[in-house]
Design a protein around this motif. Structure first.
Motif, PDB file in Angstrom:
ATOM      1  N   MET A 181     -11.086   4.878   9.098  1.00  0.00           N
ATOM      2  CA  MET A 181     -10.747   6.157   8.381  1.00  0.00           C
ATOM      3  C   MET A 181      -9.385   6.644   9.337  1.00  0.00           C
ATOM      4  O   MET A 181      -9.436   6.785  10.534  1.00  0.00           O
ATOM      5  CB  MET A 181     -11.747   7.196   8.654  1.00  0.00           C
ATOM      6  CG  MET A 181     -11.510   8.692   8.047  1.00  0.00           C
ATOM      7  SD  MET A 181     -12.918   9.640   8.049  1.00  0.00           S
ATOM      8  CE  MET A 181     -14.126   8.761   7.120  1.00  0.00           C
ATOM      9  N   PRO A 182      -8.241   6.777   8.609  1.00  0.00           N
ATOM     10  CA  PRO A 182      -6.996   7.188   9.276  1.00  0.00           C
ATOM     11  C   PRO A 182      -7.038   8.479   9.719  1.00  0.00           C
ATOM     12  O   PRO A 182      -7.899   9.435   9.215  1.00  0.00           O
ATOM     13  CB  PRO A 182      -6.103   7.172   8.174  1.00  0.00           C
ATOM     14  CG  PRO A 182      -6.744   6.413   6.849  1.00  0.00           C
ATOM     15  CD  PRO A 182      -8.075   6.533   7.116  1.00  0.00           C
ATOM     16  N   ILE A 183      -6.206   9.128  10.702  1.00  0.00           N
ATOM     17  CA  ILE A 183      -6.287  10.208  11.188  1.00  0.00           C
ATOM     18  C   ILE A 183      -4.585  10.669  10.812  1.00  0.00           C
ATOM     19  O   ILE A 183      -3.713   9.810  10.985  1.00  0.00           O
ATOM     20  CB  ILE A 183      -6.506  10.132  12.689  1.00  0.00           C
ATOM     21  CG1 ILE A 183      -7.892   9.939  12.955  1.00  0.00           C
ATOM     22  CG2 ILE A 183      -6.222  11.511  13.156  1.00  0.00           C
ATOM     23  CD1 ILE A 183      -8.149   9.806  14.558  1.00  0.00           C
ATOM     24  N   ILE A 184      -4.488  11.985  10.385  1.00  0.00           N
ATOM     25  CA  ILE A 184      -3.084  12.661  10.264  1.00  0.00           C
ATOM     26  C   ILE A 184      -2.660  13.435  11.533  1.00  0.00           C
ATOM     27  O   ILE A 184      -3.597  14.393  11.437  1.00  0.00           O
ATOM     28  CB  ILE A 184      -3.089  13.231   8.766  1.00  0.00           C
ATOM     29  CG1 ILE A 184      -1.637  13.552   8.440  1.00  0.00           C
ATOM     30  CG2 ILE A 184      -4.037  14.142   8.686  1.00  0.00           C
ATOM     31  CD1 ILE A 184      -1.378  14.092   7.065  1.00  0.00           C
ATOM     32  N   SER A 185      -1.948  13.315  11.888  1.00  0.00           N
ATOM     33  CA  SER A 185      -1.269  14.004  13.087  1.00  0.00           C
ATOM     34  C   SER A 185      -0.946  15.374  12.588  1.00  0.00           C
ATOM     35  O   SER A 185      -0.103  15.514  11.537  1.00  0.00           O
ATOM     36  CB  SER A 185      -0.194  13.302  13.900  1.00  0.00           C
ATOM     37  OG  SER A 185       0.396  14.249  14.736  1.00  0.00           O
ATOM     38  N   LYS A 186      -1.589  16.437  13.183  1.00  0.00           N
ATOM     39  CA  LYS A 186      -1.087  17.738  12.981  1.00  0.00           C
ATOM     40  C   LYS A 186       0.527  18.164  13.190  1.00  0.00           C
ATOM     41  O   LYS A 186       0.931  19.093  12.702  1.00  0.00           O
ATOM     42  CB  LYS A 186      -1.972  18.856  13.684  1.00  0.00           C
ATOM     43  CG  LYS A 186      -3.243  18.765  13.159  1.00  0.00           C
ATOM     44  CD  LYS A 186      -4.093  19.795  13.850  1.00  0.00           C
ATOM     45  CE  LYS A 186      -5.655  19.700  13.076  1.00  0.00           C
ATOM     46  NZ  LYS A 186      -6.442  20.519  14.044  1.00  0.00           N
ATOM     47  N   ASP A 187       1.009  17.503  14.151  1.00  0.00           N
ATOM     48  CA  ASP A 187       2.349  17.649  14.908  1.00  0.00           C
ATOM     49  C   ASP A 187       3.515  17.116  13.977  1.00  0.00           C
ATOM     50  O   ASP A 187       4.490  17.882  13.489  1.00  0.00           O
ATOM     51  CB  ASP A 187       2.605  16.830  16.073  1.00  0.00           C
ATOM     52  CG  ASP A 187       1.550  17.391  17.220  1.00  0.00           C
ATOM     53  OD1 ASP A 187       1.256  18.434  17.123  1.00  0.00           O
ATOM     54  OD2 ASP A 187       1.507  16.631  18.051  1.00  0.00           O
ATOM     55  N   ASP A 188       3.395  16.058  13.266  1.00  0.00           N
ATOM     56  CA  ASP A 188       4.227  15.471  12.465  1.00  0.00           C
ATOM     57  C   ASP A 188       3.918  14.849  11.045  1.00  0.00           C
ATOM     58  O   ASP A 188       4.571  14.339  10.478  1.00  0.00           O
ATOM     59  CB  ASP A 188       5.177  14.640  13.174  1.00  0.00           C
ATOM     60  CG  ASP A 188       4.435  13.243  13.732  1.00  0.00           C
ATOM     61  OD1 ASP A 188       3.356  13.198  13.238  1.00  0.00           O
ATOM     62  OD2 ASP A 188       5.074  12.269  14.258  1.00  0.00           O
ATOM     63  N   PHE A 189       2.519  14.901  10.767  1.00  0.00           N
ATOM     64  CA  PHE A 189       1.947  14.611   9.594  1.00  0.00           C
ATOM     65  C   PHE A 189       2.047  13.216   9.489  1.00  0.00           C
ATOM     66  O   PHE A 189       2.021  12.567   8.267  1.00  0.00           O
ATOM     67  CB  PHE A 189       2.480  15.289   8.327  1.00  0.00           C
ATOM     68  CG  PHE A 189       2.356  16.782   8.346  1.00  0.00           C
ATOM     69  CD1 PHE A 189       0.902  17.320   8.262  1.00  0.00           C
ATOM     70  CD2 PHE A 189       3.589  17.646   8.681  1.00  0.00           C
ATOM     71  CE1 PHE A 189       0.836  18.878   8.467  1.00  0.00           C
ATOM     72  CE2 PHE A 189       3.202  19.097   8.765  1.00  0.00           C
ATOM     73  CZ  PHE A 189       1.986  19.696   8.786  1.00  0.00           C
ATOM     74  N   SER A 190       2.098  12.383  10.578  1.00  0.00           N
ATOM     75  CA  SER A 190       2.111  10.824  10.568  1.00  0.00           C
ATOM     76  C   SER A 190       0.708  10.228  10.455  1.00  0.00           C
ATOM     77  O   SER A 190      -0.166  11.183  10.924  1.00  0.00           O
ATOM     78  CB  SER A 190       2.767  10.069  11.570  1.00  0.00           C
ATOM     79  OG  SER A 190       2.505  10.776  12.628  1.00  0.00           O
ATOM     80  N   TYR A 191       0.378   8.950  10.153  1.00  0.00           N
ATOM     81  CA  TYR A 191      -0.884   8.444   9.962  1.00  0.00           C
ATOM     82  C   TYR A 191      -1.077   7.474  11.051  1.00  0.00           C
ATOM     83  O   TYR A 191      -0.169   6.813  11.508  1.00  0.00           O
ATOM     84  CB  TYR A 191      -1.033   7.911   8.548  1.00  0.00           C
ATOM     85  CG  TYR A 191      -1.330   8.854   7.579  1.00  0.00           C
ATOM     86  CD1 TYR A 191      -2.299   9.509   6.843  1.00  0.00           C
ATOM     87  CD2 TYR A 191      -0.173   9.315   6.935  1.00  0.00           C
ATOM     88  CE1 TYR A 191      -2.270  10.081   6.027  1.00  0.00           C
ATOM     89  CE2 TYR A 191      -0.043  10.336   5.810  1.00  0.00           C
ATOM     90  CZ  TYR A 191      -1.485  10.494   5.490  1.00  0.00           C
ATOM     91  OH  TYR A 191      -1.684  11.603   4.501  1.00  0.00           O
TER      92      TYR A 191
END
Length: 53
Positions: A1-11
Motif C-alpha cells: 500500500m503506497p503512502i503519500i507524503s504530506k509535505d510534497d504529495f509524493s508517493y
C-alpha cells in the motif's frame, strides 16, 4: 500500500525512510503509468507497477 507524503504529495513505499508524515492510500493515481513516474528511490527495488499488485 503506497503512502503519500504530506509535505510534497509524493508517493512512497511502506518502508521508505524518506516519507516522514504521510497518509496511506489504496492505490497510485491514474497519472502514474510506469514505475519511472515515481520520484523517490524507494521504488528502485521494483521493476514495474505489475509487481505492486
Amino acid at each position: 500500500m503506497p503512502i503519500i507524503s504530506k509535505d510534497d504529495f509524493s508517493y512512497h513505499t511502506n518502508d521508505c525512510p524518506d516519507v516522514g508524515d504521510g497518509m496511506r492510500t489504496t492505490s497510485l493515481p491514474e497519472e502514474v503509468t510506469s514505475i519511472d513516474d515515481l520520484e523517490c528511490s524507494c521504488w528502485d527495488k521494483y521493476e514495474s507497477l505489475d509487481e505492486l499488485d
